[in-house]
Design an enzyme around this catalytic site. Sequence first.
Site, PDB file in Angstrom:
ATOM      1  N   ASN A  10     -12.440  -6.998  -3.367  1.00 36.85           N
ATOM      2  CA  ASN A  10     -11.345  -6.123  -2.929  1.00 36.85           C
ATOM      3  C   ASN A  10     -11.599  -5.783  -1.465  1.00 36.85           C
ATOM      4  O   ASN A  10     -12.483  -4.984  -1.161  1.00 36.85           O
ATOM      5  CB  ASN A  10     -11.344  -4.853  -3.796  1.00 36.85           C
ATOM      6  CG  ASN A  10     -10.353  -3.817  -3.307  1.00 36.85           C
ATOM      7  OD1 ASN A  10      -9.475  -4.118  -2.492  1.00 36.85           O
ATOM      8  ND2 ASN A  10     -10.495  -2.593  -3.799  1.00 36.85           N
ATOM      9  N   TRP A  11     -10.816  -6.410  -0.594  1.00 36.18           N
ATOM     10  CA  TRP A  11     -11.053  -6.216   0.852  1.00 36.18           C
ATOM     11  C   TRP A  11     -10.496  -4.886   1.353  1.00 36.18           C
ATOM     12  O   TRP A  11     -10.711  -4.523   2.514  1.00 36.18           O
ATOM     13  CB  TRP A  11     -10.429  -7.371   1.644  1.00 36.18           C
ATOM     14  CG  TRP A  11     -11.046  -8.714   1.386  1.00 36.18           C
ATOM     15  CD1 TRP A  11     -12.153  -8.985   0.630  1.00 36.18           C
ATOM     16  CD2 TRP A  11     -10.597  -9.981   1.894  1.00 36.18           C
ATOM     17  NE1 TRP A  11     -12.416 -10.331   0.630  1.00 36.18           N
ATOM     18  CE2 TRP A  11     -11.480 -10.971   1.405  1.00 36.18           C
ATOM     19  CE3 TRP A  11      -9.535 -10.379   2.709  1.00 36.18           C
ATOM     20  CZ2 TRP A  11     -11.330 -12.330   1.708  1.00 36.18           C
ATOM     21  CZ3 TRP A  11      -9.389 -11.728   3.007  1.00 36.18           C
ATOM     22  CH2 TRP A  11     -10.280 -12.688   2.517  1.00 36.18           C
ATOM     23  N   LYS A  12      -9.767  -4.188   0.522  1.00 35.74           N
ATOM     24  CA  LYS A  12      -9.152  -2.906   0.920  1.00 35.74           C
ATOM     25  C   LYS A  12      -8.394  -3.077   2.238  1.00 35.74           C
ATOM     26  O   LYS A  12      -7.895  -4.159   2.518  1.00 35.74           O
ATOM     27  CB  LYS A  12     -10.204  -1.796   1.004  1.00 35.74           C
ATOM     28  CG  LYS A  12     -11.100  -1.759  -0.236  1.00 35.74           C
ATOM     29  CD  LYS A  12     -11.876  -0.492  -0.361  1.00 35.74           C
ATOM     30  CE  LYS A  12     -12.863  -0.616  -1.515  1.00 35.74           C
ATOM     31  NZ  LYS A  12     -13.453   0.640  -1.889  1.00 35.74           N
ATOM     32  N   HIS A  94      -6.438   1.450  -9.051  1.00 33.02           N
ATOM     33  CA  HIS A  94      -7.704   1.648  -8.322  1.00 33.02           C
ATOM     34  C   HIS A  94      -7.859   3.141  -8.037  1.00 33.02           C
ATOM     35  O   HIS A  94      -6.882   3.836  -7.751  1.00 33.02           O
ATOM     36  CB  HIS A  94      -7.692   0.844  -7.021  1.00 33.02           C
ATOM     37  CG  HIS A  94      -9.021   0.799  -6.363  1.00 33.02           C
ATOM     38  ND1 HIS A  94      -9.525   1.853  -5.633  1.00 33.02           N
ATOM     39  CD2 HIS A  94      -9.985  -0.169  -6.340  1.00 33.02           C
ATOM     40  CE1 HIS A  94     -10.737   1.527  -5.190  1.00 33.02           C
ATOM     41  NE2 HIS A  94     -11.040   0.316  -5.605  1.00 33.02           N
ATOM     42  N   GLU A  96      -8.758   4.725  -5.550  1.00 31.01           N
ATOM     43  CA  GLU A  96      -8.201   5.167  -4.249  1.00 31.01           C
ATOM     44  C   GLU A  96      -6.691   5.347  -4.362  1.00 31.01           C
ATOM     45  O   GLU A  96      -6.119   6.246  -3.734  1.00 31.01           O
ATOM     46  CB  GLU A  96      -8.587   4.164  -3.148  1.00 31.01           C
ATOM     47  CG  GLU A  96     -10.075   4.267  -2.818  1.00 31.01           C
ATOM     48  CD  GLU A  96     -10.714   2.997  -2.293  1.00 31.01           C
ATOM     49  OE1 GLU A  96      -9.992   2.076  -1.877  1.00 31.01           O
ATOM     50  OE2 GLU A  96     -11.959   2.928  -2.308  1.00 31.01           O
ATOM     51  N   GLU A 166     -14.653   1.164 -13.124  1.00 35.45           N
ATOM     52  CA  GLU A 166     -15.175   1.542 -11.804  1.00 35.45           C
ATOM     53  C   GLU A 166     -15.404   3.048 -11.769  1.00 35.45           C
ATOM     54  O   GLU A 166     -14.473   3.815 -11.483  1.00 35.45           O
ATOM     55  CB  GLU A 166     -14.170   1.176 -10.715  1.00 35.45           C
ATOM     56  CG  GLU A 166     -13.871  -0.293 -10.616  1.00 35.45           C
ATOM     57  CD  GLU A 166     -13.438  -0.665  -9.200  1.00 35.45           C
ATOM     58  OE1 GLU A 166     -14.146  -1.447  -8.578  1.00 35.45           O
ATOM     59  OE2 GLU A 166     -12.424  -0.146  -8.717  1.00 35.45           O
ATOM     60  N   GLY A 172     -17.976   2.789  -3.142  1.00 35.05           N
ATOM     61  CA  GLY A 172     -18.181   2.992  -1.705  1.00 35.05           C
ATOM     62  C   GLY A 172     -19.270   3.999  -1.376  1.00 35.05           C
ATOM     63  O   GLY A 172     -19.385   4.439  -0.236  1.00 35.05           O
ATOM     64  N   SER A 211     -20.132  -0.229  -5.746  1.00 32.97           N
ATOM     65  CA  SER A 211     -21.305  -0.522  -4.929  1.00 32.97           C
ATOM     66  C   SER A 211     -22.119  -1.719  -5.437  1.00 32.97           C
ATOM     67  O   SER A 211     -23.349  -1.699  -5.354  1.00 32.97           O
ATOM     68  CB  SER A 211     -22.189   0.725  -4.798  1.00 32.97           C
ATOM     69  OG  SER A 211     -21.470   1.741  -4.120  1.00 32.97           O
ATOM     70  N   GLY A 232     -16.208  -4.209  -3.578  1.00 32.87           N
ATOM     71  CA  GLY A 232     -15.516  -3.743  -2.382  1.00 32.87           C
ATOM     72  C   GLY A 232     -16.270  -4.150  -1.131  1.00 32.87           C
ATOM     73  O   GLY A 232     -16.187  -5.288  -0.674  1.00 32.87           O
TER      74      GLY A 232
END
Length: 249
Positions: A10-12, A94, A96, A166, A172, A211, A232
């Site tokens: 997941n490149w965000k 997700h 976020e 997650e 992160g 992570s 991530g």
Amino acid sequence: MIRQKIVAGNWKMNGSKESIVSLINGLLEMEDSNSEVVVAPSFPYLSQVNDLISDSSIVLAAQNVSQEVKGAYTGEVSTSMLGDFGVKYVLLGHSERRSLYGETNELVASKVKAVLDSGLTPMLCIGETLAERESGKTLGVCEQQLQAVIDVVGIVSFEQMVIAYEPVWAIGTGLSASAEQAQEVHSSIRAFLAKSSESVSQKVQILYGGSVKASTSSALFQMPDVDGALVGGASLDAKEFIAIVKTAG
Ligand code: PEP
């Protein structure tokens, strides 16, 4: 039941036209793997990445989608648009999106339905916050997040889906769940799904995210109910991501 492992990056909201070329070129040096390797760039780069991976076995994912089919929804992107650019998976729910953009269980469920209706595959993210874990609510939260989706699309649809567990406290933060902590939750998720359908519970792939690095992925992937990882930060480094894929076999 043998479930193929998936390692998804997941490149965000990271990358540029230039950096993506070098990241993908790095990934193309990867040896053949038994796992499915997935990358999820931001929307503007889907077309570019789709072209760059066209001769490889790397699979494309999007990070979000609208629950609406088309029309006056300024700023939104539909499932059919994603399909036009070779997207297979769509990340949904997700943490976020849930915490920063107010996505509720109900909204996530409607997005899951839209993705399934379009023939794409939802990668449904679930997981608890630190406060929820510390107050013993981990499974309750995961079950609520899953039940909201089951209520809308039914248990059988989970055969066409992937789940990513997650824990929010691990995303992160550099604080990965231990392999044993992940296994405990993954097997409980499977047991929860088995109450509605034993066969679906055995088929659905459950990824761990939070992570993940090459130094931790090997132990995670040895767990019987961990079917891969959603990565991530470490997915932005081709060498590190390839090293994670290697540990998946
Ligand atoms: C993620 O964004 O899904 C994630 C797991 O991020 P990180 O690996 O950076 O914790």
